[in-house]
Design a protein around this motif. Structure first.
Motif, short mmCIF file in Angstrom:
data_model
loop_
_atom_site.label_atom_id
_atom_site.label_comp_id
_atom_site.label_asym_id
_atom_site.label_seq_id
_atom_site.Cartn_x
_atom_site.Cartn_y
_atom_site.Cartn_z
N LEU A 135 0.85 -1.18 0.00
CA LEU A 135 0.00 0.00 0.00
C LEU A 135 0.89 1.24 0.00
O LEU A 135 1.74 1.40 0.87
CB LEU A 135 -0.90 0.01 1.24
CG LEU A 135 -1.75 1.28 1.43
CD1 LEU A 135 -2.81 1.36 0.34
CD2 LEU A 135 -2.39 1.28 2.81
N ASN A 136 0.70 2.10 -0.97
CA ASN A 136 1.42 3.36 -1.02
C ASN A 136 0.47 4.49 -0.65
O ASN A 136 -0.66 4.55 -1.14
CB ASN A 136 2.00 3.61 -2.41
CG ASN A 136 3.15 2.66 -2.73
OD1 ASN A 136 4.03 2.47 -1.90
ND2 ASN A 136 3.12 2.05 -3.91
N PHE A 137 0.93 5.36 0.23
CA PHE A 137 0.14 6.52 0.63
C PHE A 137 1.08 7.70 0.82
O PHE A 137 2.27 7.53 1.09
CB PHE A 137 -0.65 6.23 1.91
CG PHE A 137 0.17 5.74 3.07
CD1 PHE A 137 0.75 6.64 3.97
CD2 PHE A 137 0.37 4.38 3.27
CE1 PHE A 137 1.50 6.19 5.04
CE2 PHE A 137 1.13 3.92 4.34
CZ PHE A 137 1.70 4.83 5.23
N LYS A 138 0.55 8.89 0.66
CA LYS A 138 1.37 10.08 0.79
C LYS A 138 1.89 10.19 2.23
O LYS A 138 1.13 10.11 3.18
CB LYS A 138 0.57 11.33 0.43
CG LYS A 138 0.28 11.43 -1.07
CD LYS A 138 -0.39 12.75 -1.43
CE LYS A 138 -0.60 12.83 -2.94
NZ LYS A 138 -1.23 14.11 -3.35
N GLY A 139 3.21 10.39 2.34
CA GLY A 139 3.82 10.49 3.65
C GLY A 139 4.43 9.19 4.13
O GLY A 139 5.07 9.16 5.18
N LYS A 140 4.27 8.08 3.39
CA LYS A 140 4.78 6.80 3.87
C LYS A 140 6.28 6.84 4.08
O LYS A 140 6.80 6.24 5.03
CB LYS A 140 4.41 5.68 2.88
CG LYS A 140 4.78 4.28 3.38
CD LYS A 140 4.28 3.20 2.44
CE LYS A 140 4.61 1.81 2.98
NZ LYS A 140 4.11 0.74 2.08
N GLU A 141 7.01 7.55 3.18
CA GLU A 141 8.47 7.58 3.30
C GLU A 141 8.90 8.28 4.59
O GLU A 141 9.97 8.01 5.14
CB GLU A 141 9.09 8.27 2.09
CG GLU A 141 8.75 9.76 1.95
CD GLU A 141 7.48 10.00 1.15
OE1 GLU A 141 7.37 11.09 0.54
OE2 GLU A 141 6.60 9.11 1.13
#
Length: 603
Positions: A4-10
């Motif tokens: 799952l990729n979401f904004k802010g994951k990094e």
């Protein structure tokens, strides 16, 4: 596996590692019983920091985690406020609280949950399980996150819990009647079977000298051409009449097996013995495992309770609940009780880091009351009602609470339709079974028909106090962060136990056993391969003195306690080189306190 990729994951991927350790600060006046960090705990504070604070004591020790996080419906007004060092995250903080119009609310929810799930994973025992309730707003994203953290093999079930028993008359569209209960584990875990419900026992309506029994079909789904040995006449011993099975559905037992059934009194010819066809007696006391049932993935409201019941439970205990807390949406203790029934044993440790109204603590204490168990709970609540609502409910459940009136417990709710009415005898037997099973627990069993439903309620008149379940708990807040680089400067001087727990977990990735600590000897504890020592006192002048250093004589004394293991020593300074220790075959390694976090060798 799909990530799952979401904004802010990094920015949040490893944020749990940067969260500082904070010691637990007990408040004896707000708990019940003596202060104890290895008993029941209620922690008031940010659950991200609280979970990190629990790691030194409970990493890998929690048997069951039950959490009920924000569903992110857009109407809850929750705020994302983790101290993450990322420019996009900082921008998000200006848009709190998060509402339905926030186009990034799903990303923010994932950013909030990710580090908490990572810490929960570390706290969970190898044979433990995690249970998380959600609705369709975030269940699919939660599953993808949990698949990544636990691995796809860690997924156990998506249980559908019927949270409502009827559709509101004014509802438009398709009414949401259920929530999801996602279940994950690190490895194989023991799933307990469940006690039989009244519904399961309703069929056991006959009784003879051997016990209570139900009857089942004496035939099987085979025809006479397939199984000619099962197509034969059987004689009713009371009437002497022969009966044959249908050629398309023969007897389920051959002549020899039938004769054995007759000899064992397992053939039923009706209450008067004159039935035209036989049936098979199945005694309840002969059921395997006492008739316990394997849990399934569909839990209806009769089995696990519903949201209206949860609200009534809370108001019964806290009728004086403040209006500002009135919007809280508790889970019924019956739902959590079912989770505990499946996932715990009598000495399990249960954690709820979104504690709310403390339903998890209530369910834990009730489970102990039922089986004389010693389950423990840890609750974390960050809202300002942690004392006046979360802990207060637990205080009243433990000690009992003022209650004048009638305690009501809903035992059955059955919608009346033509199918039910046409089989009214079965419904009457179900009610009778409830009366037989629970009649002694209440002053009366009330039966009423209301809004097209039959409602059976157990009622008990209470004139003074509802009886408490007993128990103790320690109420805590979170202390200042343990920042190792500030210890020697005197800016931060945590207590020995607080600093020791953090260092022990850093060095071993295991939880510290408080019983093993010997502060006077500077001893923290041991793992399979090493002992850990901490030369420290929360006294700045002492820390700067020679007494705080690792010396050759002190290293020899440490090593002499167990010559076969490695000894890791945290200290502000040393007066002996690592080279000298190696030359003299002293298995001691020095780790300077200010740099301990960065110089630990875990190989």
């Amino acid at each position: 596996m799909t990530d799952l990729n979401f904004k802010g994951k990094e920015f949040v991927y490893n944020h749990h590692l940067a969260v500082p350790f904070r010691p637990l600060v007990p408040h004896a006046d707000k708990g019940i019983g003596p202060v104890s960090f290895d008993g029941n705990l209620i922690i008031h504070g940010d659950n991200l920091h609280a979970l990190k604070a629990l790691l030194p004591l409970y990493a890998g020790k929690v048997d069951c985690i039950f959490i009920d996080p924000p569903y992110n419906t857009g109407n809850e007004g929750w705020a994302y406020n983790d101290n993450v060092n990322g420019p996009m995250i900082r921008e998000w903080l200006e848009a709190n609280p998060i509402g339905i119009e926030d186009g990034l609310r799903h990303d923010k929810w994932c950013a909030m949950m990710w580090p908490r799930l990572r810490l929960l994973f570390e706290l969970l025992a190898e044979n433990g399980s995690l249970w998380i309730t959600l609705d369709d707003n975030e269940a699919q994203r939660a599953k993808l996150m949990l698949d990544e953290i636990f691995g796809e093999a860690g997924f156990d079930a998506n249980i559908i819990w019927q949270k409502k028993y009827t559709v509101a008359a004014d509802h438009t569209g398709i009414a949401p009647m259920h929530d999801h209960l996602l279940v994950y584990s690190k490895s194989e875990w023991v799933r307990n079977k469940l006690e039989r419900t009244e519904g399961k026992d309703a069929a056991y309506r006959f009784e003879d000298e051997k016990g209570v029994f139900r009857v089942s079909d004496y035939t099987c789904n085979k025809n006479a051409d397939e199984r000619p040995n099962l197509y034969y006449p059987i004689t009713n011993p009371s009437t002497g009449e022969e009966c044959w099975p249908n050629r398309t559905r023969v007897w389920g037992y051959g002549p020899e097996a039938h004769a054995e059934n007759e000899a064992n009194g397992l053939v039923w010819w009706g209450a008067d013995g004159k039935s035209s066809t036989p049936a098979f007696k199945r005694y309840r006391h002969l059921l395997k495992d006492g008739g316990k049932i394997v849990p399934g993935t569909l839990w209806d409201w009769e089995f696990a309770g519903h949201t209206d019941l949860a609200r009534k439970e809370l108001l019964q205990i806290l009728p004086d609940i403040e209006s500002r807390d009135a919007t809280i949406t508790p889970k019924p203790t019956s739902l959590i009780g079912r989770v505990l029934e499946v996932a715990t044993h009598e000495n399990s440790l249960i954690l709820d880091s979104f504690a709310g109204s403390a339903s998890t603590a209530h369910a834990t204490l009730a489970a102990n009351e039922r089986d004389s168990g010693n389950r423990r709970f840890i609750l974390v609540e960050m809202e300002d009602y942690a004392d006046r609502l979360t802990a207060e409910r637990v205080r009243r459940v433990i000690n009992g609470y003022d209650f004048k009136g009638t305690q009501k417990t809903e035992l059955l709710r059955e919608r009346l339709n033509w199918r039910v009415l046409s089989n009214n005898a079965e419904l009457v037997r179900k009610v009778e079974a409830i009366e037989n099973l629970h009649g002694h627990e209440y002053d009366r069993i009330k039966k009423e028909v209301k809004d097209g439903e039959l409602i059976v309620t157990g009622e008990k008149t209470v004139t003074e106090r509802a009886e408490g379940l007993g128990g103790t708990f320690t109420y805590c807040t979170l202390g200042d962060p343990v920042e190792l680089d500030k210890v020697l400067s005197g800016e931060t001087l945590p207590p020995y136990a607080g600093l020791g727990a953090a260092l022990f977990h850093m060095a071993t990735n295991q939880a510290l056993d408080p019983v093993a600590v010997r502060e006077e000897d500077f001893y923290l504890g041991a793992t399979e391969g090493q002992h850990v020592w901490l030369i420290y006192k929360p006294d700045l002048e002492w820390l700067k003195s020679p007494e705080a250093a690792l010396t050759l004589s002190r290293a020899k004394a440490f090593a002499a306690t167990d010559a076969d293991k490695r000894h890791l020593v945290f200290a502000p300074a040393r007066y002996v080189s690592q080279k000298m220790l190696a030359e003299q075959n002293i298995p001691v390694e020095f780790v300077p306190l200010p740099f301990a976090l960065y110089r630990i060798d875990r190989s």
